[in-house]
Design an enzyme around this catalytic site. Structure first.
Site, PDB file in Angstrom:
ATOM      1  N   GLU B  50       2.751  11.289  -5.581  1.00 50.49           N
ATOM      2  CA  GLU B  50       1.779  11.221  -4.495  1.00 50.49           C
ATOM      3  C   GLU B  50       2.176  12.246  -3.439  1.00 50.49           C
ATOM      4  OE1 GLU B  50       1.911   7.995  -1.525  1.00 50.49           O
ATOM      5  OE2 GLU B  50      -0.270   7.848  -1.682  1.00 50.49           O
ATOM      6  N   TRP B  51       1.269  13.173  -3.170  1.00 50.15           N
ATOM      7  CA  TRP B  51       1.537  14.088  -2.066  1.00 50.15           C
ATOM      8  C   TRP B  51       0.898  13.519  -0.812  1.00 50.15           C
ATOM      9  CZ3 TRP B  51      -0.861  19.500  -0.808  1.00 50.15           C
ATOM     10  CH2 TRP B  51      -0.183  20.033   0.305  1.00 50.15           C
ATOM     11  N   ARG B  52       1.741  13.138   0.144  1.00 51.55           N
ATOM     12  CA  ARG B  52       1.269  12.620   1.423  1.00 51.55           C
ATOM     13  C   ARG B  52       1.038  13.812   2.341  1.00 51.55           C
ATOM     14  NH1 ARG B  52       2.380   7.472   3.379  1.00 51.55           N
ATOM     15  NH2 ARG B  52       1.847   8.475   5.331  1.00 51.55           N
ATOM     16  N   ARG B  86      -2.981   9.772   4.608  1.00 49.03           N
ATOM     17  CA  ARG B  86      -2.972   8.453   5.220  1.00 49.03           C
ATOM     18  C   ARG B  86      -3.285   8.640   6.704  1.00 49.03           C
ATOM     19  NH1 ARG B  86      -4.185   5.837   2.861  1.00 49.03           N
ATOM     20  NH2 ARG B  86      -2.640   5.587   1.240  1.00 49.03           N
ATOM     21  N   GLU B  90      -3.732   3.716   9.757  1.00 50.36           N
ATOM     22  CA  GLU B  90      -3.225   2.879   8.656  1.00 50.36           C
ATOM     23  C   GLU B  90      -1.787   3.245   8.284  1.00 50.36           C
ATOM     24  OE1 GLU B  90      -5.787   1.717   5.486  1.00 50.36           O
ATOM     25  OE2 GLU B  90      -7.533   1.516   6.787  1.00 50.36           O
ATOM     26  N   HIS B 148      -4.728  -0.735   4.201  1.00 49.58           N
ATOM     27  CA  HIS B 148      -3.353  -0.959   4.664  1.00 49.58           C
ATOM     28  C   HIS B 148      -3.374  -1.746   5.960  1.00 49.58           C
ATOM     29  CE1 HIS B 148      -3.413   2.682   2.266  1.00 49.58           C
ATOM     30  NE2 HIS B 148      -2.158   2.437   1.954  1.00 49.58           N
ATOM     31  N   LYS B 175      -6.572  -0.314  -3.912  1.00 50.12           N
ATOM     32  CA  LYS B 175      -5.188  -0.434  -3.419  1.00 50.12           C
ATOM     33  C   LYS B 175      -5.131  -1.244  -2.120  1.00 50.12           C
ATOM     34  CE  LYS B 175      -1.227   2.054  -1.558  1.00 50.12           C
ATOM     35  NZ  LYS B 175      -0.791   3.200  -0.748  1.00 50.12           N
ATOM     36  N   ARG B 217       7.635  -4.743  -5.058  1.00 48.35           N
ATOM     37  CA  ARG B 217       7.766  -3.428  -5.693  1.00 48.35           C
ATOM     38  C   ARG B 217       8.427  -3.557  -7.057  1.00 48.35           C
ATOM     39  NH1 ARG B 217       6.207   0.186  -1.892  1.00 48.35           N
ATOM     40  NH2 ARG B 217       6.226  -0.541   0.270  1.00 48.35           N
ATOM     41  N   GLN B 240      10.417   0.549   0.326  1.00 48.09           N
ATOM     42  CA  GLN B 240      10.487   1.235  -0.969  1.00 48.09           C
ATOM     43  C   GLN B 240      11.927   1.302  -1.470  1.00 48.09           C
ATOM     44  OE1 GLN B 240       8.540   5.057  -0.630  1.00 48.09           O
ATOM     45  NE2 GLN B 240       6.491   4.151  -0.519  1.00 48.09           N
TER      46      GLN B 240
END
Lengths: 261, 261
Positions: B50-52, B86, B90, B148, B175, B217, B240
């Site tokens: 995932e590229w944030r 993002r 959120e 979120h 999600k 997780r 995480q």
């Protein structure tokens, strides 16, 4: 929020208050098998040992049971011993003894103080439960009042009532172990545990068994279970995970939970 | 019982249908940082990246964003790329772009097909969501519609509605990520996930964040989450756990669940 209550023995929290305690079952059929199991398990440093005496061929010989329990205690040193006769009705091994002989056996075990905790089923006759309650109390032994369902997970209200019944019966610890038929059943057991933690005063032990339930053996302590049962040499119930793996996952989770928020 | 649905790309389940997919975030501030992160993460074999982009200093330069996304894709080979802005509302990083510039950026990213999935927030304007929906669909890119709450865990009904809203909006994946204030909140998120698995047709991604949420997780896939986010080089959200640890625990649980009943 309520804290998961620790089990205390003679005024001290077991294993220095470690949460959860990892308990390894002994399920040998003979004295030699049990002692060999014990020798294999002790280097893995369980926090608690459970001798499942219903697996023991010599269960009909009270002197042999008391002597073996005392030997386990002596060899185990600081590690407390939980003495458990699981009835076949609640998932244990069939034994040749009648219920009054089982009561007599527990009387002898308590009198000789050859264990630190005794498991007794909530589903037994109320008079028997009271008698075991009196004998454990007189001997300074902790009473674990337990409920098992190897077929299903009863509804949340029933599980909550089983935890509460253990406290009402004067038990020192309440134990509930049930079989899930779906992942949702696993959540029901964890919810009931969290609720019992809020509502009761005594420490709790809970788990969901079998495949889906395996995860409760790793995370149940977050919701209030003070003990997790793990495989030392051989398991005693479906879904148990080896001690080393249980320790590694709990350690990982505890590090993650302490980490940056 | 319902099965956790797998994410499919171009007619094939991602990573051969592995469950859950482990997704590593890229959170570098510069092109060099992102590519160094990627180089550090790829040997850990994540299933998804995932590229944030809200962390990226160059987010205002559309050509730079498209070029870096395309470079990530090329370097990552078979590993699909999720492109995520993002919003700060959120839990994302503050950025200098207005919402219409963000929409334009997504249009350019979709048009150049420099990613495989796009995350878009359910809480955005309905017209914007529709537009991103059309652009991802035209490009053969999967749309993850996300919700979120970094402050709390809304009640079960609200969470169930957020999952359902993603499906109603035409998303390919729903999600939901929320912050627990108690262990019970973690169970609420897992219950909502299990319910969405029963009631919806699209794959789900869910997690409870922070300390208590860490355990989701590791076990969320049992209840329906097709993806877990894990730390490759640096995390992107609280709670995480490193990829290696997540893989080890999931492997252990899956072995326990397959083991003798």
């Amino acid at each position: 929020m309520s804290e998961t209550r620790r089990i205390e023995l003679r005024g001290e929290p077991v294993a220095g208050g470690k949460l959860p305690l990892v308990c390894a079952p002994l399920v040998g059929r003979t004295r030699d098998e049990v002692l060999a199991e014990l020798a294999a398990i002790l280097p893995k440093r369980p926090d608690l040992l459970e001798w499942r005496v219903d697996f023991f061929d010599g269960i009909g010989d009270t002197a042999a049971v008391v002597d073996l329990a005392a030997t386990i205690q002596r060899v185990a040193g600081e590690t407390p011993l939980l003495f458990t006769r699981r009835s076949s009705r609640e998932g244990g091994e069939p034994i040749a003894l009648g219920e009054q002989q089982v009561i007599e056996l527990h009387r002898a075990v308590c009198a000789s103080r050859c264990c630190d905790l005794v498991d007794w089923e909530l589903g037994s006759a109320p008079d028997d439960l009271r008698r075991v309650r009196e004998e454990t109390r007189a001997a300074g032994i902790l009473l674990v009042a337990s409920f098992h369902d190897f077929e299903r997970t009863p509804p949340l209200e029933v599980l909550a009532d089983r935890f509460a019944a253990a406290e009402r019966a004067g038990a020192d610890i309440a134990k509930v172990a049930v079989m899930p038929r779906s992942p949702e059943d696993v959540l029901t057991l964890l919810q009931a545990t969290a609720r019992a933690r809020r509502e009761l005063r005594i420490p709790l032990i809970s788990m969901s068994m079998g495949a889906y339930g395996s995860l409760t053996r790793l995370v149940g302590w977050v919701f209030g279970s003070a003990v997790t049962f793990a495989v030392g040499k051989a398991g005693s119930a479906p879904g148990q995970i080896p001690i080393e793996d249980v320790n590694a996952v709990i350690d990982l989770l505890q590090r993650s939970m302490r980490g940056p928020p």
